[in-house]
Design a protein around this motif. Structure first.
Motif, mmCIF file in Angstrom:
data_model
loop_
_atom_site.group_PDB
_atom_site.id
_atom_site.type_symbol
_atom_site.label_atom_id
_atom_site.label_comp_id
_atom_site.label_asym_id
_atom_site.label_seq_id
_atom_site.Cartn_x
_atom_site.Cartn_y
_atom_site.Cartn_z
ATOM 1 N N SER A 169 51.068 77.124 35.432
ATOM 2 C CA SER A 169 51.114 78.631 35.663
ATOM 3 C C SER A 169 50.297 79.519 34.736
ATOM 4 O O SER A 169 49.663 80.544 35.212
ATOM 5 C CB SER A 169 52.652 78.971 35.805
ATOM 6 N N LYS A 171 47.684 78.679 32.857
ATOM 7 C CA LYS A 171 46.392 78.480 33.206
ATOM 8 C C LYS A 171 45.878 79.179 34.276
ATOM 9 O O LYS A 171 44.845 79.892 34.129
ATOM 10 C CB LYS A 171 45.958 76.912 33.685
ATOM 11 N N ASP A 172 46.428 79.502 35.226
ATOM 12 C CA ASP A 172 46.120 80.335 36.424
ATOM 13 C C ASP A 172 46.073 82.081 35.878
ATOM 14 O O ASP A 172 45.203 82.750 36.159
ATOM 15 C CB ASP A 172 47.181 80.116 37.558
ATOM 16 N N THR A 173 47.090 82.195 35.215
ATOM 17 C CA THR A 173 47.216 83.533 34.508
ATOM 18 C C THR A 173 46.193 83.855 33.851
ATOM 19 O O THR A 173 45.549 85.031 33.858
ATOM 20 C CB THR A 173 48.597 83.930 33.862
ATOM 21 N N ARG A 176 42.979 84.170 35.877
ATOM 22 C CA ARG A 176 42.985 85.330 36.542
ATOM 23 C C ARG A 176 42.560 86.483 35.704
ATOM 24 O O ARG A 176 41.848 87.473 35.937
ATOM 25 C CB ARG A 176 44.301 85.769 37.208
ATOM 26 N N TYR A 205 38.769 76.331 33.303
ATOM 27 C CA TYR A 205 39.991 76.358 34.156
ATOM 28 C C TYR A 205 39.646 75.880 35.448
ATOM 29 O O TYR A 205 39.674 76.386 36.524
ATOM 30 C CB TYR A 205 40.546 77.778 34.350
ATOM 31 N N SER A 208 41.654 75.753 38.615
ATOM 32 C CA SER A 208 42.105 76.869 39.073
ATOM 33 C C SER A 208 41.645 77.210 40.398
ATOM 34 O O SER A 208 40.472 77.288 40.746
ATOM 35 C CB SER A 208 41.952 77.749 37.996
#
Length: 248
Positions: A169, A171-173, A176, A205, A208
């Protein structure tokens, strides 16, 4: 008579000294346990501020008792639950420093990750859901490192599965966040900076969902900069990995 008096005097002094040696007071231990049980019941009922008051009292009165470590762990949790991340992190760092071999150190590192995540989440409350490219995510990055440390040091921990989910989570943040910054640069004509942000997402990432948009920004940036070779190469990567992409 003088000799007898001296012997009696020395014996009395010895007995006084022995009586003065510190001993574990059973009544004090029982009192500490009673106080702790009351605090634990309050904590379990979700009354975290009241629990902090009670646990702090136990800690201040019995700082070296058999319950001291558990009281510290509970205080870390209570401070985290009320959103007081500075105190939670201070308690965590102190616990790690003083108890490097504690059997629940995996939990402490896990709580460190959660607390660092909470630090940035609290900052978001002031933004009211609006993305800001200039917002610092240092605490979120630190949380990722905390979970990574826990998984490396305690791979069999019961907190390991949740830590892995948190890391994905995060890594996605972070991806983004980089994408927001890249878009920010694009809108201001800073195309090289935008391309570099997109490239960073692709390199670090790669799993992602933000990678597709990162490649789009790179293609557009290289086109604006007149870098035809880089544009074409990036476009080929975009089409190869996202054949349904329809932006270009």
């Amino acid at each position: 008579m003088k000799v007898n008096f001296l012997v009696i005097f020395l014996l009395a002094m010895t007995l006084t000294a022995c009586a003065g040696k510190p001993k574990d007071d059973p009544n004090a231990i029982q009192t500490a346990q009673t106080m702790y049980q009351q605090a634990k019941e309050v904590l379990d009922n979700g009354l975290y501020n009241r629990a902090i008051d009670l646990l702090t009292t136990v800690e201040s009165r019995y700082p070296f008792g058999p319950l001291a470590r558990q009281v510290q762990l509970d205080l870390i949790y209570a401070h985290y639950k009320v959103g007081n991340t500075p105190k939670a992190l201070a308690g965590i760092d102190r616990f790690i420093r003083l108890n490097p071999n504690h059997p629940e150190l995996d939990y402490v590192y896990y709580m460190r990750g959660l607390s660092n995540l909470q630090a940035d989440e609290n900052a978001l409350h002031n933004i009211v859901g609006i993305d800001r490219a200039d917002r610092d995510l240092a605490s979120t990055r630190q949380a990722f490192d905390d979970f990574k440390t826990m998984l490396t040091s305690f791979p069999q921990s019961k907190y390991a599965p949740e830590a892995k989910k948190r890391m994905l989570s995060i890594k996605d943040t972070l991806a983004r966040h980089e994408l927001i910054i890249a878009d920010y640069y694009m809108r201001r004509g800073a195309y090289l900076a935008a391309a570099n942000r997109g490239k960073y997402i692709v390199e670090f990432y790669r799993d992602s969902p933000m990678v597709e948009q990162a490649l789009e920004i790179m293609v557009e940036s290289y086109d604006k900069l007149g870098l035809a070779k880089l544009k074409d190469d990036t476009y080929q990567v975009l089409k190869l990995n996202f054949p349904r992409n329809s932006k270009f």
